[in-house]
Design a protein around this motif. Sequence first.
Motif, PDB file in Angstrom:
ATOM      1  N   GLY A   1       0.927  -1.483   0.069  1.00  0.00           N
ATOM      2  CA  GLY A   1      -0.170  -0.111   0.467  1.00  0.00           C
ATOM      3  C   GLY A   1       0.844   1.455  -0.284  1.00  0.00           C
ATOM      4  O   GLY A   1      -0.067   2.766  -0.027  1.00  0.00           O
ATOM      5  N   SER A   2       2.736   1.053   0.336  1.00  0.00           N
ATOM      6  CA  SER A   2       3.084   2.523   0.349  1.00  0.00           C
ATOM      7  C   SER A   2       4.421   2.281   0.228  1.00  0.00           C
ATOM      8  O   SER A   2       4.263   0.597   0.384  1.00  0.00           O
ATOM      9  CB  SER A   2       2.727   3.191   1.588  1.00  0.00           C
ATOM     10  N   TRP A   3       5.297   3.114  -0.081  1.00  0.00           N
ATOM     11  CA  TRP A   3       6.343   2.792   0.365  1.00  0.00           C
ATOM     12  C   TRP A   3       7.626   2.411   1.651  1.00  0.00           C
ATOM     13  O   TRP A   3       7.720   1.545   2.355  1.00  0.00           O
ATOM     14  CB  TRP A   3       7.428   4.111  -0.451  1.00  0.00           C
ATOM     15  N   VAL A   4       6.771   2.861   3.103  1.00  0.00           N
ATOM     16  CA  VAL A   4       6.654   2.350   3.918  1.00  0.00           C
ATOM     17  C   VAL A   4       6.078   0.586   4.346  1.00  0.00           C
ATOM     18  O   VAL A   4       7.350  -0.363   4.670  1.00  0.00           O
ATOM     19  CB  VAL A   4       6.033   3.313   4.862  1.00  0.00           C
ATOM     20  N   PHE A   5       5.074   0.061   3.791  1.00  0.00           N
ATOM     21  CA  PHE A   5       4.729  -1.329   4.238  1.00  0.00           C
ATOM     22  C   PHE A   5       6.108  -1.701   2.702  1.00  0.00           C
ATOM     23  O   PHE A   5       6.213  -3.321   3.543  1.00  0.00           O
ATOM     24  CB  PHE A   5       3.382  -1.471   3.837  1.00  0.00           C
ATOM     25  N   LEU A   6       5.986  -1.188   2.068  1.00  0.00           N
ATOM     26  CA  LEU A   6       7.241  -2.446   1.616  1.00  0.00           C
ATOM     27  C   LEU A   6       8.680  -2.412   1.840  1.00  0.00           C
ATOM     28  O   LEU A   6       9.084  -3.863   1.477  1.00  0.00           O
ATOM     29  CB  LEU A   6       7.422  -1.188  -0.107  1.00  0.00           C
ATOM     30  N   GLN A   7       8.820  -1.180   2.294  1.00  0.00           N
ATOM     31  CA  GLN A   7      10.113  -1.279   2.704  1.00  0.00           C
ATOM     32  C   GLN A   7       9.664  -2.547   4.486  1.00  0.00           C
ATOM     33  O   GLN A   7      11.123  -3.180   4.488  1.00  0.00           O
ATOM     34  CB  GLN A   7      10.714  -0.509   3.875  1.00  0.00           C
TER      35      GLN A   7
ATOM     36  N   TYR B   1      14.140 -10.442   3.426  1.00  0.00           N
ATOM     37  CA  TYR B   1      15.690 -10.839   3.682  1.00  0.00           C
ATOM     38  C   TYR B   1      16.019 -11.823   4.774  1.00  0.00           C
ATOM     39  O   TYR B   1      17.131 -11.894   5.367  1.00  0.00           O
ATOM     40  CB  TYR B   1      16.197  -9.111   4.680  1.00  0.00           C
ATOM     41  N   GLU B   2      14.634 -11.465   6.266  1.00  0.00           N
ATOM     42  CA  GLU B   2      15.149 -12.581   6.652  1.00  0.00           C
ATOM     43  C   GLU B   2      15.488 -13.873   6.670  1.00  0.00           C
ATOM     44  O   GLU B   2      15.962 -15.108   7.391  1.00  0.00           O
ATOM     45  CB  GLU B   2      14.574 -11.920   8.018  1.00  0.00           C
ATOM     46  N   VAL B   3      14.220 -13.962   5.499  1.00  0.00           N
ATOM     47  CA  VAL B   3      14.211 -15.554   5.090  1.00  0.00           C
ATOM     48  C   VAL B   3      15.317 -15.980   4.148  1.00  0.00           C
ATOM     49  O   VAL B   3      15.106 -16.481   4.672  1.00  0.00           O
ATOM     50  CB  VAL B   3      12.659 -15.400   4.402  1.00  0.00           C
ATOM     51  N   LEU B   4      14.657 -15.167   3.539  1.00  0.00           N
ATOM     52  CA  LEU B   4      16.306 -15.360   2.282  1.00  0.00           C
ATOM     53  C   LEU B   4      17.745 -15.098   2.436  1.00  0.00           C
ATOM     54  O   LEU B   4      18.507 -16.416   1.474  1.00  0.00           O
ATOM     55  CB  LEU B   4      15.817 -14.718   0.968  1.00  0.00           C
ATOM     56  N   TYR B   5      17.844 -14.166   3.453  1.00  0.00           N
ATOM     57  CA  TYR B   5      19.715 -14.861   3.127  1.00  0.00           C
ATOM     58  C   TYR B   5      20.114 -15.081   4.516  1.00  0.00           C
ATOM     59  O   TYR B   5      20.136 -14.797   6.236  1.00  0.00           O
ATOM     60  CB  TYR B   5      20.119 -12.738   3.226  1.00  0.00           C
ATOM     61  N   GLN B   6      20.987 -16.680   4.756  1.00  0.00           N
ATOM     62  CA  GLN B   6      21.000 -17.865   5.439  1.00  0.00           C
ATOM     63  C   GLN B   6      22.512 -17.953   4.997  1.00  0.00           C
ATOM     64  O   GLN B   6      23.040 -17.312   3.829  1.00  0.00           O
ATOM     65  CB  GLN B   6      20.415 -18.640   4.994  1.00  0.00           C
TER      66      GLN B   6
END
Length: 275
Positions: A69-75, A82-87
């Motif tokens: 809905g917004s740039w903030v929500f995108l961040q 990032y938490e899921v993908l970068y292991q």
Amino acid sequence: MKPQLELIMNNNQRVPFTEIYAKDVIDLGREAPILKNNDVEFAYTDGETEADANFQAFPFVLEFVLEVGSWVFLQTKLQEMYEVLYQRKAYYLHTNLMPGIFYKARVSDLQLTKWNGSIAQIKIEWSVIKGCGESFGTTLKPFTLESEKWQIGQGALAEDHQYIHTKNHIQIYNAGSFEINPRMHELKITIQTYSQGGFKLTNRTTGEMFKFNDNERLYDTDTVIIDGTKIYKNGIRSGRLTNLGLISLAPGINEIDIDNVSRVKTAWDFRFLYK
């Protein structure tokens, strides 16, 4: 059928990634194998001396639309990803497009390719670190489509190949494109046998031989396991009782002999590897 991607983490947790984040999937799948040329050039000689090429890591790509809905929500959503993908450790990628094969990978890039205020288009790229795909099922799982571990085109469904045997002379079929090397790949051979003095396990196709010491009597209740490069007898590391030989499996039929035994049962558990 909507393309779907799940991540299978090291603790076997399964993350339905596209189900959580993707409104629409634009692109999903692996790219072609990458061969590294190892031919050698010598001074004062014509051409190059041929050497076997090796398969390098190749890309696996997901591009999708994320509704925000917004740039903030995108961040916020990006931070979640990032938490899921970068292991620290690599994990497996598994899709419903190729359900019989999965790929061990590390994420290498994540890009925001489009943004219009409410819709983001994101492209993620992984590096498939083994340079090959692996069968989702192992050879001791049922070879049926209903098991949801195999698919047409894997070379495992057409014939009734067996991986548990009670004979001395057997055939083990490797349906993949690559040799199964226990120094690098999963291969677990379980042997239960009665022998007055050790036994010898030979792959006549590759010329390799594993020998259990002649002065070691084995009973039906004893279990010898060759698990990768580790050797056990009744759960205890027992490499010193052997010649430390290892058995690999060439693509196709492997002719196997088990000698110096009167009764024997073997089980061969491994994954097929694909280009």
